[in-house]
Design an enzyme around this catalytic site. Sequence first.
Site, PDB file in Angstrom:
ATOM      1  N   CYS A  11      58.810  -9.000   2.077  1.00  0.00           N
ATOM      2  CA  CYS A  11      58.855  -9.943   3.337  1.00  0.00           C
ATOM      3  C   CYS A  11      58.508 -11.019   2.593  1.00  0.00           C
ATOM      4  O   CYS A  11      58.369 -11.352   1.778  1.00  0.00           O
ATOM      5  CB  CYS A  11      58.262  -9.480   4.576  1.00  0.00           C
ATOM      6  SG  CYS A  11      56.458  -9.821   4.487  1.00  0.00           S
ATOM      7  N   CYS A  85      63.609 -10.577   3.822  1.00  0.00           N
ATOM      8  CA  CYS A  85      63.758 -11.516   2.591  1.00  0.00           C
ATOM      9  C   CYS A  85      65.072 -11.846   2.604  1.00  0.00           C
ATOM     10  O   CYS A  85      65.195 -12.892   1.594  1.00  0.00           O
ATOM     11  CB  CYS A  85      63.021 -10.862   1.353  1.00  0.00           C
ATOM     12  SG  CYS A  85      64.194  -9.736   0.376  1.00  0.00           S
ATOM     13  N   CYS A  89      66.452 -11.050  -2.482  1.00  0.00           N
ATOM     14  CA  CYS A  89      65.691 -10.036  -3.014  1.00  0.00           C
ATOM     15  C   CYS A  89      67.081  -9.431  -4.145  1.00  0.00           C
ATOM     16  O   CYS A  89      68.231  -9.257  -3.860  1.00  0.00           O
ATOM     17  CB  CYS A  89      65.848  -8.758  -1.946  1.00  0.00           C
ATOM     18  SG  CYS A  89      64.754  -7.499  -2.459  1.00  0.00           S
TER      19      CYS A  89
END
Length: 137
Positions: A11, A85, A89
């Site tokens: 996160c 995120c 990512c």
Amino acid sequence: MTDKPSVIFVCVHNAGRSQMAAGFMSTLSGGAVEVRSAGSMPAEQINPVAVRAMAEVGIDIAAAQPQVLTPDAVRASDAVITMGCGDVCPIFPGKRYEDWVLEDPAGRGIESVRPIRDEIRGRVEALLAELLEARGA
């Protein structure tokens, strides 16, 4: 290569959702799953309300430290579970990716964090069962 499945929970701040998920996975798997957590912009410390919410269910995440998300951590994981995120990512072929849409516990009181914690637990339990089944455990 090991038969032990691995998962990374990601996160943004690595201070709440991903830390709670990692705590549940570590505890519920009893060490059968390698667990990581990280954030795209890690906070200075774990959210104290998340720590308190997890302590209520017997899981201590107080010593955890937010970690920065690295391509190596993603590469080393079988499953990549993101929680907001976004596009930061890294994507690697052959990895299992899931995006869990969960409320952010940041700035919330314990009454609001408990349902988030409980939803994370249910998702972790389902993921754990799938990971172990896939490995024939």
